[in-house]
Write a protein that holds these residues in place. Structure first.
Motif, PDB file in Angstrom:
ATOM      1  N   LYS A   4      19.032  66.524 -73.019  1.00  0.00           N
ATOM      2  CA  LYS A   4      20.439  66.157 -72.856  1.00  0.00           C
ATOM      3  C   LYS A   4      20.806  66.162 -71.381  1.00  0.00           C
ATOM      4  O   LYS A   4      20.447  67.064 -70.629  1.00  0.00           O
ATOM      5  CB  LYS A   4      21.323  67.133 -73.639  1.00  0.00           C
ATOM      6  N   VAL A 152      23.035  54.767 -85.400  1.00  0.00           N
ATOM      7  CA  VAL A 152      23.012  55.583 -84.186  1.00  0.00           C
ATOM      8  C   VAL A 152      22.022  56.732 -84.352  1.00  0.00           C
ATOM      9  O   VAL A 152      21.245  57.039 -83.431  1.00  0.00           O
ATOM     10  CB  VAL A 152      24.403  56.123 -83.852  1.00  0.00           C
ATOM     11  N   GLU A 153      22.031  57.372 -85.506  1.00  0.00           N
ATOM     12  CA  GLU A 153      21.117  58.487 -85.749  1.00  0.00           C
ATOM     13  C   GLU A 153      19.664  58.048 -85.604  1.00  0.00           C
ATOM     14  O   GLU A 153      18.842  58.742 -84.982  1.00  0.00           O
ATOM     15  CB  GLU A 153      21.369  59.067 -87.145  1.00  0.00           C
ATOM     16  N   SER A 156      18.928  57.525 -82.019  1.00  0.00           N
ATOM     17  CA  SER A 156      19.007  58.750 -81.214  1.00  0.00           C
ATOM     18  C   SER A 156      17.631  59.356 -80.942  1.00  0.00           C
ATOM     19  O   SER A 156      17.484  60.170 -80.024  1.00  0.00           O
ATOM     20  CB  SER A 156      19.904  59.788 -81.906  1.00  0.00           C
ATOM     21  N   TYR A 157      16.628  58.955 -81.718  1.00  0.00           N
ATOM     22  CA  TYR A 157      15.277  59.483 -81.515  1.00  0.00           C
ATOM     23  C   TYR A 157      14.432  58.558 -80.638  1.00  0.00           C
ATOM     24  O   TYR A 157      13.269  58.862 -80.377  1.00  0.00           O
ATOM     25  CB  TYR A 157      14.604  59.724 -82.871  1.00  0.00           C
ATOM     26  N   GLY A 163      22.466  58.894 -75.650  1.00  0.00           N
ATOM     27  CA  GLY A 163      23.746  59.318 -76.188  1.00  0.00           C
ATOM     28  C   GLY A 163      24.572  58.169 -76.724  1.00  0.00           C
ATOM     29  O   GLY A 163      24.195  56.997 -76.639  1.00  0.00           O
ATOM     30  N   SER A 177      30.083  62.775 -86.318  1.00  0.00           N
ATOM     31  CA  SER A 177      29.300  62.607 -85.084  1.00  0.00           C
ATOM     32  C   SER A 177      29.036  63.958 -84.428  1.00  0.00           C
ATOM     33  O   SER A 177      27.923  64.237 -83.967  1.00  0.00           O
ATOM     34  CB  SER A 177      30.037  61.687 -84.111  1.00  0.00           C
ATOM     35  N   TRP A 181      25.369  65.538 -83.776  1.00  0.00           N
ATOM     36  CA  TRP A 181      24.808  65.563 -82.427  1.00  0.00           C
ATOM     37  C   TRP A 181      25.392  66.615 -81.505  1.00  0.00           C
ATOM     38  O   TRP A 181      24.928  66.764 -80.378  1.00  0.00           O
ATOM     39  CB  TRP A 181      24.990  64.173 -81.785  1.00  0.00           C
ATOM     40  N   ARG A 184      22.565  68.891 -80.621  1.00  0.00           N
ATOM     41  CA  ARG A 184      21.286  68.289 -80.264  1.00  0.00           C
ATOM     42  C   ARG A 184      20.994  68.512 -78.780  1.00  0.00           C
ATOM     43  O   ARG A 184      21.867  68.350 -77.934  1.00  0.00           O
ATOM     44  CB  ARG A 184      21.300  66.788 -80.562  1.00  0.00           C
ATOM     45  N   PHE A 187      20.320  64.468 -77.226  1.00  0.00           N
ATOM     46  CA  PHE A 187      21.208  63.340 -77.478  1.00  0.00           C
ATOM     47  C   PHE A 187      22.646  63.804 -77.309  1.00  0.00           C
ATOM     48  O   PHE A 187      23.042  64.846 -77.826  1.00  0.00           O
ATOM     49  CB  PHE A 187      20.998  62.797 -78.899  1.00  0.00           C
TER      50      PHE A 187
END
Length: 305
Positions: A4, A152-153, A156-157, A163, A177, A181, A184, A187
């Motif tokens: 992050k 988005v999920e 996200s990987y 982000g 959301s 996240w 996380r 992300f």
């Protein structure tokens, strides 16, 4: 492995300052960036508030270079990617990387209808093809598409998707959301719905992207600090105050009317001119006088003379 990038940050979607010839006003870029650095915020160039879709491509690059030069590495610079051509977005991304941007922020094309799979493939191809860390930007008010959270999920990987900046006004979506996240480590979830800044930060969002930060960036920094210290009363009071400032240029106006009004307020602060690009219209001298007269008392109470 990606990690992050943010830690409870304020990212201001900077207005793009123009002179009377509708060319980039370099002196105003410096004034704006100086104000942002003094407040301790990051800068998002070529976003919605920055009229990114209306600026000629060569001027977008010029503006970004001016911002990068002005901040001189003292604060991160986010550069918005906009357009319907994936090939052009990839070319722009490389130009922005060469110009010194730190991050890219990409929204969906706004012309053709898209289903979730098409959105995923488009954004995945973009993420595969750019060299800078990429943030996804969900803003149905302008793209007319809402990116499903499951899309988005999945994204996200991706190793280069860092982000989501979400400007959709939907409480269920906001809460989900943050659930997905907020904790996380790889992300980030950034709130583009400014009225929910304090709420979202207290619930675990990674940062905020308020257009009103162009006027009072220090208030949002103070809000972040209040949340960090657990001072809910102060955080909520700052939300109330920034909402009142936002209402000065947003209440009763469409998006394409509120940005010209925002620039008039910034002109009043000596930050830039009131000029906007077509299809928006700059307020006439008479309209400007009437507008400033209408808000004078509220402005003096909220901002000071």
């Amino acid at each position: 492995m990606k990690t992050k990038l943010s830690c409870k940050q304020v990212i201001v979607p900077m207005v793009s300052p123009f002179n009377a010839d509708r060319l980039i006003d370099a002196a105003s870029v410096d004034r704006l960036c100086s104000a942002f650095m003094k407040a301790g915020v990051s800068v998002f160039v070529l976003g919605t508030t920055g009229e990114g879709d209306s600026i000629a491509r060569q001027q977008r690059e010029q503006l970004l270079k001016l911002v990068v030069k002005s901040v001189n590495g003292n604060t991160p610079v986010y550069a918005g990617l906009t357009g319907n051509s994936l090939a052009d977005l990839i070319l722009d991304a490389q130009k922005y990387a060469d110009a010194g941007a730190d991050f890219l922020v990409a929204k969906l094309p706004a012309y053709y209808p898209m289903d979730g799979n098409q959105m995923f493939v488009f954004l995945e191809k973009l993420a595969d093809s750019v060299s800078l860390p990429l943030f996804i930007y969900n803003i149905p008010a302008t793209t007319h598409h809402s990116i499903p959270l499951e899309v988005v999920e999945k994204l996200s990987y991706h190793p280069n998707v860092y982000g989501l900046k979400d400007s959709e006004r939907n409480m269920d979506r906001l809460n989900e959301s943050i659930r997905l996240w907020g904790e996380r480590e790889d992300f980030d979830f950034l709130i583009g719905w400014a009225a929910m800044s304090a709420y979202g930060l207290q619930k675990g969002a990674g940062g905020i992207v308020p257009s009103t930060g162009n006027i009072c960036p220090e208030m949002y920094v103070e809000m972040i600090e209040a949340v960090r210290l657990g001072n809910e009363i102060l955080a909520n009071e700052l939300q109330r105050r920034t909402d009142q400032i936002s209402a000065l240029y947003q209440k009763g106006r469409s998006l394409s009317e509120s940005i010209p009004a925002l620039k008039i307020l910034m002109k009043k602060k000596g930050l830039c001119s009131g000029e906007v690009l077509s299809p928006m219209q700059t307020m006439s001298e008479n309209e400007e006088k009437m507008y400033l007269s209408e808000i004078e008392n509220d402005w003096n109470n909220l901002i000071g003379k």
